[in-house]
Design a protein around this motif. Structure first.
Motif, PDB file in Angstrom:
ATOM      1  N   VAL A  44      65.545  30.372   3.402  1.00  0.00           N
ATOM      2  CA  VAL A  44      64.671  29.319   2.884  1.00  0.00           C
ATOM      3  C   VAL A  44      63.787  28.775   3.991  1.00  0.00           C
ATOM      4  N   TYR A  83      62.755  30.305   6.566  1.00  0.00           N
ATOM      5  CA  TYR A  83      61.722  31.315   6.821  1.00  0.00           C
ATOM      6  C   TYR A  83      60.602  31.176   5.817  1.00  0.00           C
ATOM      7  N   PHE A  88      59.632  28.564   4.266  1.00  0.00           N
ATOM      8  CA  PHE A  88      58.810  27.390   4.543  1.00  0.00           C
ATOM      9  C   PHE A  88      58.049  27.528   5.844  1.00  0.00           C
ATOM     10  N   ARG A 144      57.116  30.517   7.632  1.00  0.00           N
ATOM     11  CA  ARG A 144      56.189  31.596   7.910  1.00  0.00           C
ATOM     12  C   ARG A 144      55.481  32.192   6.721  1.00  0.00           C
ATOM     13  N   ARG A 199      63.686  25.860  10.400  1.00  0.00           N
ATOM     14  CA  ARG A 199      62.237  25.954  10.248  1.00  0.00           C
ATOM     15  C   ARG A 199      61.557  25.591  11.559  1.00  0.00           C
ATOM     16  N   GLN A 200      62.038  24.557  12.193  1.00  0.00           N
ATOM     17  CA  GLN A 200      61.470  24.166  13.474  1.00  0.00           C
ATOM     18  C   GLN A 200      61.497  25.329  14.459  1.00  0.00           C
ATOM     19  N   LEU A 257      59.099  28.138  13.521  1.00  0.00           N
ATOM     20  CA  LEU A 257      57.699  27.809  13.753  1.00  0.00           C
ATOM     21  C   LEU A 257      57.266  28.163  15.169  1.00  0.00           C
TER      22      LEU A 257
END
Lengths: 467, 318, 307
Positions: C120, C122, C124, C126, C186-187, C190
């Motif tokens: 999930v 990933y 959000f 990429r 997610r951080q 990114l």
């Protein structure tokens, strides 16, 4: 009262794992046939052969519980076609989730206090039909036990145990404090609290021994209120009478008794150091109200040579032979609604309550205790005949205090009452309300007993009305 | 020339082909990737969220079907119920005790650790290790350490001739008991502060010193603002956690709420109403849950609003 | 692979110079080569505090080795070292069962949450798709939702599925990802340079291939951190097992330990045994910490700094 099937019970096989598997394989193969046979035979045959799986909650089969274990094993022997599954302990939350998910057991070992709670919500099934069909004699049980297992006129449970409360006096401690332990009058409550004040012991600032513990805060206020002639509820459980004048008096007495010994908080501080109900046996309290099993448990283990006496609480001011006051509780066997195998459950329940089975259990307990080097003390079974049987045939005199107490307990049971709030489906709430809003604030000095009980009463009435 | 070709290929790769239905590969992949979360959200968050709102307007004991009673539960909670306002009060007092103490303690230790050059790892371990203790074990340990008569703390206090409060039996001290056991577990907050402190550019301190700022001034105008992001995060998280306190109260005080219900917190009360013997009031408990939710929502929104004033963000945000 | 060197710090750690203009941007640090009295005081304070923090552990272990009647004696050292308490604990209650149950639940929970949250995250991080921003905000929103609100209906759902008194409700929720870990991963994701991804795409890799073969290995340290955090959280978890587990043999350790005080009346409230059980319960977490210390520290750091 010999159970007919026991005579035909095969004299083989202990309860081994392999034995169980073998039996359940056999049972599984007959399971498809047997139920049909039972149903057609049920109406005429007084004792149909039970079979299939029996899921039972609450009864231990631990080695440390020989009374239960031996009887469960005997049942298994007598009914080899029944595959017994035991879940040893659970709490009300589990029963709730089971009822909600329709995964209820067949037989359940529940506190009688909760009969109304569960029956009123449709979780239990009445046993009246079973009782009538098999002409099961319910008069062998103590009145209090049968009444507590009844709700709305129907019998839901068969009593399987009983507890009763009485006062335990540490005679050595009394002697030290110059109190005559041979002529104690438990109807003189003021004398009791006076004794308490004399018996408090401290080590500098820290309390080491409490004098007199009436245990009002541990949900025992019902006893003292009744003992003063008060009532807590009306007969059909629609009205709370917590703030009955007699109850207020009793609470005032209880508060004064604690205050005279150092106050409720001091008591609580000391109580946190009490391990495993051993406080009386270890001399951390000199006089205490307690259930009978404190004698067979902690005292017998920790201080069997203790010089103590057990006396019933008597109605305030009624003299040495006045009315004995106690409330009893205990567990009964119930069959939940939607149980998959109620017939086997009923056979199980009947089996558990026969005198012969009780005798088996008592003998096993006696042997177990002997092994541990502890004396054997009869259990209170809820059945008058079984209690007497244990005293007559199995009990061996130990020492004065034990012998007297053993004979005393059944006598108290005859006269004891139930907690009146047990009649209500919100019994649990009412108990909490009394503790939180009634007793606690009064003991800690936050409110006067009258105010506390008034508030408790209005909360209780609210809870009853909004069920 | 070759570069342009590569650029084009990259661009083509990035935007992806479009399928017959107009959905690009990428969009489809995106939705698929987050599908697990979406499904979970629908079943275990959104639906229960709305369902509990519905239940809060009913009388429901799980065994029998729910009966609609409108605002009855809410009304009773605010007028008849003696324990609910107490639970709210207890929870807020607990939060007010815990959060500042937690932040101050963890920051102080972090500041100290920041100064230390040697054995930092050892100290870090010493402070972090308690936070690895499971909650129930911590509860037992501290109930025992703070036992009024025989616990280690009181024995020490008495030995020092200091007053020894009746921690676990005095209604005044029950919440501090829990607070102490929780502050003991401040390890992760401390680590966060430490990392934040280490990320403050040294130049800022030097510039401030050049300007004549003393230690306290430097702390106030350089350190605090530069770590305010972390402070805000920790404050938010610990406020929410303390409003949801359950395990400690439940285990330390025998599910009971403690002396005079001084340790009865909102979630504990909810639990009692839902699962307690003789209660089974799921509707009522749902109403309590919703009130808790609204309170947390309001508090969080206020916090976020206020944060614009005192929190210094060094970047544009994730 | 400039993004993931030795540290786990994302390369894009932006610290703009917002300080007054007269400040020079880079100056070497003044080395503190000399001991100052302030530093001495610092170390003294640290030592006192560290000892104070560790003392409860010492007390815990010592109490667990005392005989039952000495627990209130107020002595530090037991007169007799009751190593047998540890054996007794396993007899007195189904402690081994509890241990294994908790191990099972924790393992399942960890694997589930790592896989689902990384996927999930990933998505959000990429992948571009419409609605991404508001959905992510929603994910964050759920983090703030008190569990109490969804408690009862969730219970009813599991009830309907017949999963009460099983382990499913304890871990299966993790199959759907968890807001906190989604955010954290997610951080990390990114920070992976776009070029790497572009290169992979140019080579014809689909989005999921990139996830599996490129992304996951790159953020492995973060995955480990997630695994460890969740392991710690699930090991501890009390409320969920409390609601769903009926049979004491099925309890997880947290629930079993809490029940020891009430259910196992044969022991009474024997504090020394309770302490012993608590130690047994805590030790695996200590081991986990010591093995993965670095990941804990870095993971905690990065969960908050970017928050």
């Amino acid at each position: 009262m010999d159970h007919p099937l026991i005579r035909f019970a095969p004299a083989h096989a202990r309860l081994t794992r392999r034995g169980l598997i073998a039996r359940s394989a056999a049972a599984a193969s007959t399971a498809f046939v047997a139920p049909a046979v039972i149903r057609s035979a049920g109406a005429q045959d007084a004792t149909p052969a039970a079979s299939g799986t029996l899921v039972e909650w609450g009864f231990g089969t631990a080695e440390t519980n020989p009374m239960a274990r031996s009887r469960v094993e005997a049942f298994q022997k007598a009914f080899p076609d029944v595959q017994l599954q035991v879940v040893e302990s659970f709490d009300e939350q589990k029963l709730l989730t089971a009822a909600a998910s329709s995964t209820v057991p067949d037989a359940i070992w529940l506190s009688r206090f909760e009969t109304a709670t569960w029956a009123a919500r449709g979780v239990l099934q009445p046993l009246t039909e079973f009782v009538q069909r098999d002409s099961f004699d319910t008069s062998i049980f103590y009145d209090a036990a049968i009444q507590e297992s009844t709700w709305n006129g129907e019998l839901y449970g068969i009593p399987g145990g009983m507890d009763v409360r009485a006062l335990f006096f540490n005679l050595d401690a009394l002697k030290e404090a110059g109190i005559d332990g041979s002529s104690l009058d438990t109807s003189d409550w003021d004398a009791l609290s006076d004794m308490g004040s004399k018996l408090v012991q401290k080590d500098g600032d820290v309390l080491k021994r409490w004098g007199f513990d009436h245990k009002v805060q541990a949900k025992n206020f019902w006893l003292w209120g009744n003992g003063n002639g008060g009532h807590f509820m009306n007969d059909d459980a629609t009205e709370a009478t917590f703030n009955d004048g007699k109850n207020v008096e009793a609470l005032e007495w209880a508060v004064k008794a604690y205050d005279a010994q150092g106050g409720y908080q001091a008591y609580q501080g000391l109580a946190t150091t009490w391990q495993g109900d051993e406080q009386f046996a270890r001399g951390q309290v000199a006089i205490t109200l307690y259930e009978q099993w404190m004698m067979s448990g902690p005292i017998a283990t920790v201080a069997p040579d203790m010089n103590f006496v057990v006396l019933p609480v008597r109605e305030k001011g009624s003299g040495k032979d006045g009315r004995m006051v106690s409330f009893t509780g205990g567990n009964s066997w119930y069959i939940p609604k939607g149980a998959k195998n109620p017939d086997a459950a009923w056979e199980f329940i009947k089996f558990m309550h026969s005198d012969a089975t009780w005798k088996l259990g008592a003998e096993a307990t006696k042997a177990y205790r002997k092994q541990q080097g502890r004396p054997y003390i009869p259990s209170l079974t809820g059945s008058k005949t079984a209690d007497q049987l244990q005293i007559d045939e199995l009990y061996e005199p130990i020492a004065g205090p034990f012998d007297d107490a053993v004979k005393l307990f059944p006598q108290i049971l005859e006269q004891s009452q139930n907690r009146e709030i047990g009649k209500s489906p919100v019994a649990g709430q009412l108990e909490d309300i009394m503790a939180d809003t009634g007793v606690s604030p009064a003991l800690s000095g936050e409110s006067a007993p009258q105010d506390a009980l008034d508030q408790a009463n209005s909360d209780a009435q609210d809870a009853i009305d909004s069920f | 020339m070759a570069n342009i070709a590569v650029e084009e290929r990259i661009h083509a790769a990035r935007s992806g082909r479009r399928t017959r239905f107009g959905l690009s590969d990428e969009t489809r992949a995106g939705w698929l990737a987050i599908a697990p979360w979406l499904v979970g959200f629908a079943i275990f968050t959104a639906f229960p969220f709305l369902a509990s709102l519905y239940f809060s307007f009913t009388k429901y004991d799980v065994i029998n079907p729910p009966q609609w009673i409108g605002l009855d539960n809410y009304q009773r909670l605010f007028t008849h119920d003696r324990l609910f306002p107490l639970a709210i009060r207890n929870t807020f007092i607990y939060a007010l005790m815990y959060v500042p103490l937690h932040l101050v303690a963890s920051l102080s230790v972090a500041l100290l650790l920041n100064e230390a050059r040697h054995a930092r790892g050892v100290f870090r371990t010493a402070f972090y290790l308690p936070s690895m203790t499971p909650a129930v074990a911590t509860a037992y340990l501290w109930v025992w350490m703070l036992n009024p008569n025989d616990g280690l703390i009181n024995r020490t206090l008495r030995w020092l001739h200091l007053p020894a409060p009746a921690w676990t039996v005095d209604p005044f001290w029950t919440k501090p008991t829990i607070v102490i056991s929780q502050v003991w577990m401040m390890g992760s907050a401390m680590i966060l502060f430490l990392a934040a402190l280490q990320g403050v550019p040294k130049d800022l301190y030097e510039a401030a010193t050049l300007d004549g700022a003393g230690r306290w001034e430097r702390f106030r105008s350089v350190t605090l603002p530069m770590i305010s992001g972390v402070t805000f995060f920790l404050a938010t998280v610990s406020i929410i956690a303390s409003l949801n306190v359950f395990t400690q109260g439940y285990v330390m005080f025998d599910k009971d709420g403690g002396p005079q219900n001084s340790a009865l917190f909102i979630v504990m009360y909810l639990f009692k109403r839902a699962f307690g013997s003789g209660y089974f009031q799921m509707g009522y408990a749902s109403a309590i849950a919703w009130i808790l939710f609204l309170m947390i929502l309001v508090i969080t929104v206020i916090q976020f609003r206020l944060s614009k004033r005192w929190v210094y963000y060094e970047h544009e945000g994730g | 692979m400039a993004a993931t060197g030795k540290t786990l710090a994302p390369a894009s750690s932006a610290r703009p110079a917002a300080a007054p203009a007269k400040m020079a941007t880079s100056r070497p640090e003044k080395p503190r080569a000399w001991l100052r009295p302030g530093t001495l005081a610092t170390y003294a304070a640290l030592i006192v505090l560290a000892v104070a923090f560790c003392l409860p552990f010492v007390w815990l272990v010592l109490s667990s080795l005392k005989p039952a009647d000495e627990i209130y004696a107020g002595t530090w050292l037991p007169s007799r070292w009751m190593w047998s308490n540890y054996a007794d604990v396993f007899h007195a209650a189904p402690v081994l069962d509890w241990f294994l149950n908790t191990l099972l639940v924790t393992t399942l929970a960890v694997v589930a949450v790592v896989m689902s949250s990384s996927l999930v995250a990933y998505g959000f991080a990429r992948i571009r798709f419409p609605g991404k921003r508001p959905l992510f905000a929603l994910v964050m929103g759920t983090y703030l939702l008190p569990g109490a609100v969804t408690l009862i209906p969730t219970f009813l759902i599991w009830n309907k599925l017949g999963a009460v008194n099983t382990f499913w409700p304890l871990w299966a929720g993790n199959l759907f990802g968890s807001a906190f870990y989604i955010f954290m991963l997610r951080q990390f994701m990114l920070t992976v340079p776009q070029d790497l991804i572009d290169a992979a795409r140019v080579d014809g890799a689909g989005f999921f291939r990139i996830y599996w073969n490129l992304m996951l290995p790159l953020v492995r340290p973060a995955l480990v951190a997630v695994a460890i955090f969740e392991a710690n959280a699930k090991w501890d978890d009390f409320m969920t097992p409390l609601i769903y587990l009926n049979n004491p043999n099925n309890y997880t350790f947290a629930l079993g330990l809490a029940s020891m005080k009430d259910s196992f009346k044969e022991l009474g409230t024997q504090w020394s045994l309770l302490m012993a059980a608590s130690v047994v319960f805590t030790v695996p977490m200590m081991v986990l910490f010591f093995l993965f210390q670095r990941y804990f520290m870095e993971g905690v750091t990065h969960s908050g700094i970017k928050g």
